[in-house]
Design an enzyme around this catalytic site. Structure first.
Site, PDB file in Angstrom:
ATOM      1  N   GLY A 169      -5.935  85.625 -16.179  1.00  0.00           N
ATOM      2  CA  GLY A 169      -5.471  86.935 -16.621  1.00  0.00           C
ATOM      3  C   GLY A 169      -6.618  87.746 -17.196  1.00  0.00           C
ATOM      4  O   GLY A 169      -7.628  87.179 -17.636  1.00  0.00           O
TER       5      GLY A 169
ATOM      6  N   GLN B 123     -10.706  93.973 -22.252  1.00  0.00           N
ATOM      7  CA  GLN B 123     -11.750  92.971 -21.989  1.00  0.00           C
ATOM      8  C   GLN B 123     -12.866  93.504 -21.080  1.00  0.00           C
ATOM      9  O   GLN B 123     -13.923  92.901 -20.981  1.00  0.00           O
ATOM     10  CB  GLN B 123     -11.135  91.723 -21.368  1.00  0.00           C
ATOM     11  CG  GLN B 123     -10.213  90.979 -22.320  1.00  0.00           C
ATOM     12  CD  GLN B 123      -9.614  89.756 -21.644  1.00  0.00           C
ATOM     13  OE1 GLN B 123      -8.641  89.869 -20.929  1.00  0.00           O
ATOM     14  NE2 GLN B 123     -10.214  88.606 -21.855  1.00  0.00           N
TER      15      GLN B 123
ATOM     16  N   CYS C 212      -9.453  81.944 -23.252  1.00  0.00           N
ATOM     17  CA  CYS C 212      -9.599  83.382 -23.016  1.00  0.00           C
ATOM     18  C   CYS C 212     -11.026  83.667 -22.567  1.00  0.00           C
ATOM     19  O   CYS C 212     -11.970  83.126 -23.155  1.00  0.00           O
ATOM     20  CB  CYS C 212      -9.296  84.126 -24.320  1.00  0.00           C
ATOM     21  SG  CYS C 212      -9.470  85.910 -24.189  1.00  0.00           S
ATOM     22  N   LEU C 213     -11.175  84.526 -21.568  1.00  0.00           N
ATOM     23  CA  LEU C 213     -12.524  84.849 -21.078  1.00  0.00           C
ATOM     24  C   LEU C 213     -13.365  85.518 -22.168  1.00  0.00           C
ATOM     25  O   LEU C 213     -14.586  85.457 -22.121  1.00  0.00           O
ATOM     26  CB  LEU C 213     -12.443  85.769 -19.853  1.00  0.00           C
ATOM     27  CG  LEU C 213     -11.838  85.150 -18.586  1.00  0.00           C
ATOM     28  CD1 LEU C 213     -11.684  86.215 -17.509  1.00  0.00           C
ATOM     29  CD2 LEU C 213     -12.690  83.993 -18.077  1.00  0.00           C
TER      30      LEU C 213
ATOM     31  N   HIS D  25      -0.095  86.517 -23.587  1.00  0.00           N
ATOM     32  CA  HIS D  25      -1.508  86.527 -23.990  1.00  0.00           C
ATOM     33  C   HIS D  25      -2.173  87.862 -23.597  1.00  0.00           C
ATOM     34  O   HIS D  25      -2.857  88.484 -24.410  1.00  0.00           O
ATOM     35  CB  HIS D  25      -2.214  85.342 -23.312  1.00  0.00           C
ATOM     36  CG  HIS D  25      -3.689  85.260 -23.555  1.00  0.00           C
ATOM     37  ND1 HIS D  25      -4.273  84.218 -24.239  1.00  0.00           N
ATOM     38  CD2 HIS D  25      -4.719  86.080 -23.206  1.00  0.00           C
ATOM     39  CE1 HIS D  25      -5.578  84.413 -24.301  1.00  0.00           C
ATOM     40  NE2 HIS D  25      -5.880  85.520 -23.678  1.00  0.00           N
ATOM     41  N   GLU D  26      -1.935  88.306 -22.355  1.00  0.00           N
ATOM     42  CA  GLU D  26      -2.592  89.532 -21.878  1.00  0.00           C
ATOM     43  C   GLU D  26      -2.030  90.779 -22.567  1.00  0.00           C
ATOM     44  O   GLU D  26      -2.776  91.704 -22.877  1.00  0.00           O
ATOM     45  CB  GLU D  26      -2.464  89.665 -20.361  1.00  0.00           C
ATOM     46  CG  GLU D  26      -3.137  88.553 -19.564  1.00  0.00           C
ATOM     47  CD  GLU D  26      -4.556  88.245 -20.000  1.00  0.00           C
ATOM     48  OE1 GLU D  26      -5.291  89.166 -20.411  1.00  0.00           O
ATOM     49  OE2 GLU D  26      -4.932  87.058 -19.954  1.00  0.00           O
TER      50      GLU D  26
ATOM     51  N   HIS E 107      -3.653  91.368 -25.827  1.00  0.00           N
ATOM     52  CA  HIS E 107      -4.971  92.012 -25.737  1.00  0.00           C
ATOM     53  C   HIS E 107      -4.857  93.532 -25.862  1.00  0.00           C
ATOM     54  O   HIS E 107      -5.704  94.173 -26.490  1.00  0.00           O
ATOM     55  CB  HIS E 107      -5.637  91.699 -24.392  1.00  0.00           C
ATOM     56  CG  HIS E 107      -6.427  90.433 -24.370  1.00  0.00           C
ATOM     57  ND1 HIS E 107      -7.508  90.217 -25.192  1.00  0.00           N
ATOM     58  CD2 HIS E 107      -6.318  89.314 -23.611  1.00  0.00           C
ATOM     59  CE1 HIS E 107      -8.022  89.013 -24.935  1.00  0.00           C
ATOM     60  NE2 HIS E 107      -7.314  88.434 -23.979  1.00  0.00           N
TER      61      HIS E 107
HETATM   62 NI    NI Z   1      -7.613  86.562 -23.090  1.00  0.00          NI
END
Ligand code: NI
Length: 173
Positions: A46, A51, A94-95, A136-137, A140
């Site tokens: 995701g 991000q 998470c990235l 989660h997304e 963000h």
């Molecule tokens: Ni993330």
């Protein structure tokens, strides 16, 4: 399509609230595709607009497992409109918090409403990995990271570990 740079903590944009998209136009469709490509190239499931440095309510997700057909979900202005009472605990990463993982409680099932690439309103009900990724997304977009759900002790430990690894990698580079 263009691969975008994925921002990592402590970049301040990760802590800001993204604004609703007014119209799903060609620019937004281009962003949805660039973000999907960036997510695949980063081996993520995701990616949210914050991000990649954009404060617009856009999210891409693909929870297909290796060897399965891709199942991209590209959402504009996503909103959770219903969720289960049941909570599930899953290991998340998470990235933007690279290579650190922790257990987080999430709703077991969520229903998300969003606009698709054609600007059409859609709803999707998801459990398992996809349900977790949606929560989660969407977090963000409100400047929330999964580490915010950890106890201070666990979060400090995770951040310390990340810093240590970054220093080590910088030395080796
Ligand atoms: Ni993330």
């Amino acid at each position: 399509m263009t691969k975008m740079k994925v921002l990592e903590i402590p970049h301040p944009i990760l802590r800001e609230k993204a604004k609703p998209v007014e119209k799903v136009d060609a620019r937004i469709v281009g962003l949805l595709d660039d973000m999907l490509e960036t997510m695949y190239a980063s081996n993520g499931v995701g990616l949210a607009a914050n991000q990649v440095g954009l404060l617009e309510r856009i999210v891409v997700i693909d929870c297909a497992r290796e060897g399965e057909e891709p199942d991209p979900l590209q959402m504009v202005n996503p909103k959770i409109i219903a969720h289960s009472e049941e909570i599930l605990c899953r290991n998340e990463g998470c990235l933007s918090v690279p290579r650190e993982y922790a257990d987080v409680d999430r709703f077991a099932v969520v229903t998300v409403e969003y606009l698709d690439k054609n600007g059409e309103k859609k709803t999707r009900t998801a459990d398992g990995l996809l349900g977790m990724a949606i929560q989660h997304e969407l977090d963000h977009l409100d400047g929330i990271l999964f580490i915010d759900y950890l106890s201070k002790l666990k979060r400090d430990k995770l951040l310390h570990h990340l810093e240590k690894r970054r220093k080590k990698e910088a030395k080796e580079a």
